[in-house]
Write a protein that holds these residues in place. Sequence first.
Motif, mmCIF file in Angstrom:
data_model
loop_
_atom_site.group_PDB
_atom_site.id
_atom_site.type_symbol
_atom_site.label_atom_id
_atom_site.label_comp_id
_atom_site.label_asym_id
_atom_site.label_seq_id
_atom_site.Cartn_x
_atom_site.Cartn_y
_atom_site.Cartn_z
ATOM 1 N N VAL A 198 0.780 -1.123 -0.400
ATOM 2 C CA VAL A 198 -0.156 -0.058 0.582
ATOM 3 C C VAL A 198 0.922 1.430 -0.221
ATOM 4 O O VAL A 198 1.913 1.087 1.033
ATOM 5 C CB VAL A 198 -1.235 0.074 1.078
ATOM 6 N N LYS A 199 0.230 2.079 -0.974
ATOM 7 C CA LYS A 199 1.527 3.216 -0.980
ATOM 8 C C LYS A 199 0.508 4.940 -0.478
ATOM 9 O O LYS A 199 0.500 5.313 -0.200
ATOM 10 C CB LYS A 199 1.279 3.609 -2.229
ATOM 11 N N LEU A 200 -0.673 4.554 -0.879
ATOM 12 C CA LEU A 200 -1.820 6.255 -0.470
ATOM 13 C C LEU A 200 -3.127 4.859 -0.022
ATOM 14 O O LEU A 200 -3.366 4.417 -0.609
ATOM 15 C CB LEU A 200 -1.722 6.667 -1.288
ATOM 16 N N GLY A 219 5.071 14.608 -6.702
ATOM 17 C CA GLY A 219 6.002 13.902 -5.593
ATOM 18 C C GLY A 219 5.493 15.248 -4.457
ATOM 19 O O GLY A 219 6.461 15.452 -3.717
ATOM 20 N N MET A 220 4.910 16.168 -4.204
ATOM 21 C CA MET A 220 4.260 17.090 -2.501
ATOM 22 C C MET A 220 3.992 16.035 -1.734
ATOM 23 O O MET A 220 3.330 15.247 -1.996
ATOM 24 C CB MET A 220 3.189 17.505 -2.808
ATOM 25 N N PRO A 221 5.131 16.422 -0.845
ATOM 26 C CA PRO A 221 4.435 15.934 1.143
ATOM 27 C C PRO A 221 3.444 16.107 1.157
ATOM 28 O O PRO A 221 2.176 16.572 0.750
ATOM 29 C CB PRO A 221 5.069 16.537 1.739
ATOM 30 N N LEU A 222 2.444 14.572 1.829
ATOM 31 C CA LEU A 222 1.932 14.484 2.144
ATOM 32 C C LEU A 222 0.791 15.622 2.807
ATOM 33 O O LEU A 222 -0.034 16.005 2.576
ATOM 34 C CB LEU A 222 0.878 13.049 2.558
ATOM 35 N N ASN A 223 1.243 16.417 4.159
ATOM 36 C CA ASN A 223 0.185 17.140 4.710
ATOM 37 C C ASN A 223 1.134 18.351 3.536
ATOM 38 O O ASN A 223 -0.088 19.578 3.872
ATOM 39 C CB ASN A 223 1.726 17.461 5.748
ATOM 40 N N ASP A 224 1.725 18.521 2.611
ATOM 41 C CA ASP A 224 1.658 19.973 2.367
ATOM 42 C C ASP A 224 0.808 20.000 1.172
ATOM 43 O O ASP A 224 -0.367 20.990 0.834
ATOM 44 C CB ASP A 224 3.072 19.556 1.943
ATOM 45 N N ALA A 225 0.327 18.828 0.222
ATOM 46 C CA ALA A 225 -0.529 18.306 -0.518
ATOM 47 C C ALA A 225 -2.229 18.477 0.420
ATOM 48 O O ALA A 225 -2.546 19.733 -0.496
ATOM 49 C CB ALA A 225 -0.969 17.366 -0.974
ATOM 50 N N VAL A 226 -2.284 18.113 1.185
ATOM 51 C CA VAL A 226 -3.506 18.051 2.144
ATOM 52 C C VAL A 226 -3.803 19.471 2.735
ATOM 53 O O VAL A 226 -5.290 20.330 1.836
ATOM 54 C CB VAL A 226 -3.361 17.148 3.251
ATOM 55 N N ASP A 227 -3.143 20.365 3.184
ATOM 56 C CA ASP A 227 -3.098 21.998 3.273
ATOM 57 C C ASP A 227 -3.667 22.721 1.879
ATOM 58 O O ASP A 227 -4.269 23.969 2.238
ATOM 59 C CB ASP A 227 -1.682 22.504 4.553
ATOM 60 N N LEU A 231 0.032 7.753 3.522
ATOM 61 C CA LEU A 231 0.730 7.359 2.949
ATOM 62 C C LEU A 231 2.110 6.873 3.430
ATOM 63 O O LEU A 231 2.754 7.082 3.959
ATOM 64 C CB LEU A 231 1.358 9.015 2.008
ATOM 65 N N VAL A 232 2.229 5.996 2.264
ATOM 66 C CA VAL A 232 4.016 5.623 2.422
ATOM 67 C C VAL A 232 5.266 5.985 1.783
ATOM 68 O O VAL A 232 4.655 5.382 0.266
ATOM 69 C CB VAL A 232 3.396 3.844 3.137
ATOM 70 N N ASP A 233 6.116 6.652 1.473
ATOM 71 C CA ASP A 233 7.081 6.916 0.999
ATOM 72 C C ASP A 233 7.714 6.069 0.555
ATOM 73 O O ASP A 233 7.779 4.386 0.728
ATOM 74 C CB ASP A 233 7.543 8.131 1.461
ATOM 75 N N ASP A 234 8.279 6.432 -0.981
ATOM 76 C CA ASP A 234 9.438 4.559 -1.125
ATOM 77 C C ASP A 234 10.070 4.863 -0.107
ATOM 78 O O ASP A 234 10.933 3.596 -0.913
ATOM 79 C CB ASP A 234 10.287 5.835 -2.204
ATOM 80 N N LYS A 235 10.687 4.802 0.967
ATOM 81 C CA LYS A 235 11.466 4.497 1.704
ATOM 82 C C LYS A 235 10.954 3.673 3.131
ATOM 83 O O LYS A 235 11.828 2.738 3.866
ATOM 84 C CB LYS A 235 12.432 5.765 2.327
ATOM 85 N N GLY A 236 9.698 3.748 2.839
ATOM 86 C CA GLY A 236 8.957 3.191 3.264
ATOM 87 C C GLY A 236 8.309 3.397 4.603
ATOM 88 O O GLY A 236 7.861 3.076 5.523
ATOM 89 N N ALA A 237 8.525 4.721 5.051
ATOM 90 C CA ALA A 237 8.010 5.535 6.012
ATOM 91 C C ALA A 237 6.834 5.950 5.754
ATOM 92 O O ALA A 237 6.175 5.738 4.921
ATOM 93 C CB ALA A 237 8.492 6.931 5.785
ATOM 94 N N LEU A 238 5.320 5.641 6.813
ATOM 95 C CA LEU A 238 4.340 5.950 7.177
ATOM 96 C C LEU A 238 4.120 7.338 7.745
ATOM 97 O O LEU A 238 4.534 7.407 8.879
ATOM 98 C CB LEU A 238 3.551 5.391 7.928
ATOM 99 N N LEU A 239 3.442 7.964 6.933
ATOM 100 C CA LEU A 239 2.664 9.374 7.363
ATOM 101 C C LEU A 239 0.978 8.877 7.864
ATOM 102 O O LEU A 239 0.569 8.824 6.264
ATOM 103 C CB LEU A 239 2.781 10.358 6.274
ATOM 104 N N ALA A 240 0.555 9.274 8.444
ATOM 105 C CA ALA A 240 -1.409 9.727 8.698
ATOM 106 C C ALA A 240 -1.629 11.035 8.721
ATOM 107 O O ALA A 240 -0.598 11.750 9.529
ATOM 108 C CB ALA A 240 -1.647 8.713 9.337
ATOM 109 N N TYR A 241 -2.035 11.674 8.112
ATOM 110 C CA TYR A 241 -2.757 13.231 7.827
ATOM 111 C C TYR A 241 -4.020 13.357 8.207
ATOM 112 O O TYR A 241 -4.697 12.691 6.892
ATOM 113 C CB TYR A 241 -1.488 14.179 6.944
ATOM 114 N N ALA A 242 -4.379 14.053 9.111
ATOM 115 C CA ALA A 242 -5.915 14.139 9.432
ATOM 116 C C ALA A 242 -5.633 15.659 9.094
ATOM 117 O O ALA A 242 -5.550 16.730 9.212
ATOM 118 C CB ALA A 242 -6.179 14.102 10.796
ATOM 119 N N ASP A 243 -6.574 15.635 7.867
ATOM 120 C CA ASP A 243 -7.090 17.287 7.140
ATOM 121 C C ASP A 243 -7.628 18.151 8.506
ATOM 122 O O ASP A 243 -8.415 18.460 8.859
ATOM 123 C CB ASP A 243 -8.593 16.799 6.149
#
Length: 627
Positions: free
Chosen positions: A511-513, A538-546, A596-608
């Motif tokens: 899973v990527k997104l 390639g925008m970071p998840l938090n920036d894309a949501v914000d 979002l799981v980035d290309d290095k496998g790091a997981l970031l969850a972000y609530a709008d």
Amino acid sequence: MTDEKKDPEKIPENEDLLFGGQVKPYEKSQKAVGCCRCTKKKLLILAVVLGMLLLYGIGLAIGLAVGLSRDEEEKPQKPEDVLEPVGAVVSDHEACSDIGRDILARYGTAVDAAIATLICNGVRTPHSMGIGGGCFMLVYDRHDKQTMYIDGRETSPKLMTELEYKNMTDYDVNARRIAVPGELKAYKEAHTRYGRLPWKDLFEPTIQMIRAGFPLSGATADALKYLVSINNDQYLTKFPGLCEIFCANTTTGEPKKAGDTILWPKLADTLQGVADEGVDYIYDSPLTNTIVDEIRKEGGILDISDFIMKYEVKTGNALEVYLDNSTLYTMDGATGGPIVALILNILKRYEWLDMNTLEGEVDFYHKLIEAMKFSDADRMRLGDPDFDNTTWILEKMRSEEYADILRTKITEKTHEKPYYTDATGSFGDLMGTSQVSVLSPYGDAVSVTSTVNWYFGSMIVSNATGIIWNNEMDDFDTDPARSTSVNRIEPGKRPRSSMAPCIVVDNQDNVKLVTGGAGGSKIATSVAQLIAKTLLLGMPLNDAVDSKRLHHTLKDNQLSLEKGFPEEIKRLLTEERGHRSSYSSSNIFSVIESILVDDKGALLAYADPRKLSGKASYMYTTVKQKS
């Protein structure tokens, strides 16, 4: 998920799973609790060691004392173990995200966590969703590498016809707008296929929460204030069942404020009944007759057979869109899924300009708007495939060849409606909608969009059950000018929807997104923007949501911009590209909940942050650091 994975006795290989920074116990695993049981052999060894220490302890202690200070200064510090997120739940309320996370920590599946979170969301954000509404659920099974959808969309009652529905004003709220709910049926279907924990356990946290009383969320308080502001100060008194729960003064209709305690005992009893007896407690029991009688007394036309015999959940394979090195899965049919698919199929072949420049941003948004206009033209032809032959339009909207043709029609300037299609219709915002996104440590994912349609749906609360009923009949086309619409009212039919839960998986089946959103007709376009910004740009998840969003429909050929959208980009889109635009009057444009799981496998969850009560709750594991 396979039967092996569903086995509650089966403990995952990585037992060192944590939640909220604390160890979560599991009945079958003492290791997860962090304790050990000493055997007699271990005690004997310990006694020997203690004896040796007694013999040599004094001299050793003196030696250590002399050199302690110098050794501590010279000895390199051992790296501390760190916590790494391995799962997450994102929802519109922090208490609900935490409930879902705790279900994961008990080795529940992604579906278990999603259901528990949704049950809570229907209580903490009841203006948006609840068991009186419906949902679309997308489930990715990492083990079998399959994605399926579960369609719990509400349906038209068997006695409902266009004639029955006539003479209703656009914003009239009454019981004839209540469609047959599918929410609980979708939960049950998902749990039967993918659940591990007992069904009852998924209800217990929310039942306890209701019985204890809970604070009114800011989002729900704002919804109450909004309804009063657009009507009158006594508006809520028209709906005594709702006012009993959410009014500070039932005589004047003054709504409760954020933080005020909510008591909802009838709903707690109903949830307990469903937990104990299953969904038939609502759909096929003596209580069902009471529910139908209540709705009919309010002027509705639901029949007992609408509950007992008529409603069925739909399931099937998800719609697929191939992106670079990944695959997007979303809903098929008369949903927002084909809209997202067409927009991304159009955009994915472009080589984008530098997005750090004004020129690059304007170019991206112009092409995005044009893709929205083409997708909106086709959207009006979507309808319930069980009633209308819409297979051809669905195949076209997910076709790469069709997207290639449309891409050639995108020029440097925008055009009037006839350039895109002769479509002239659109439908209004679904104000009451909620999104839950889940990623489990096993690699499975769930994206669910749930709704009661408008704020508090029909505004009608069942006296017997405490359930807030939807007003989903409003999503059909009832304008006489569109009497031939594929979205016209027919008994047993599902109305068209903009909801578009999405899951993106990479080429290694990871899973990527996980994403989806709320915001009425803006849902699909907002979700498409989020995916385009994160995966194509390639925008970071938090920036894309914000980042501020935009939306376009062909109804008035008008571009709607979220408040705060950059003025300079707006000016150039208007002056250079020919778009007619204005800022939205709505305080909340749309809400997107993502993992979002980035290309290095790091997981970031972000609530709008647009929905202030939202939260991302993580599940952690301990990562040993090398010395």
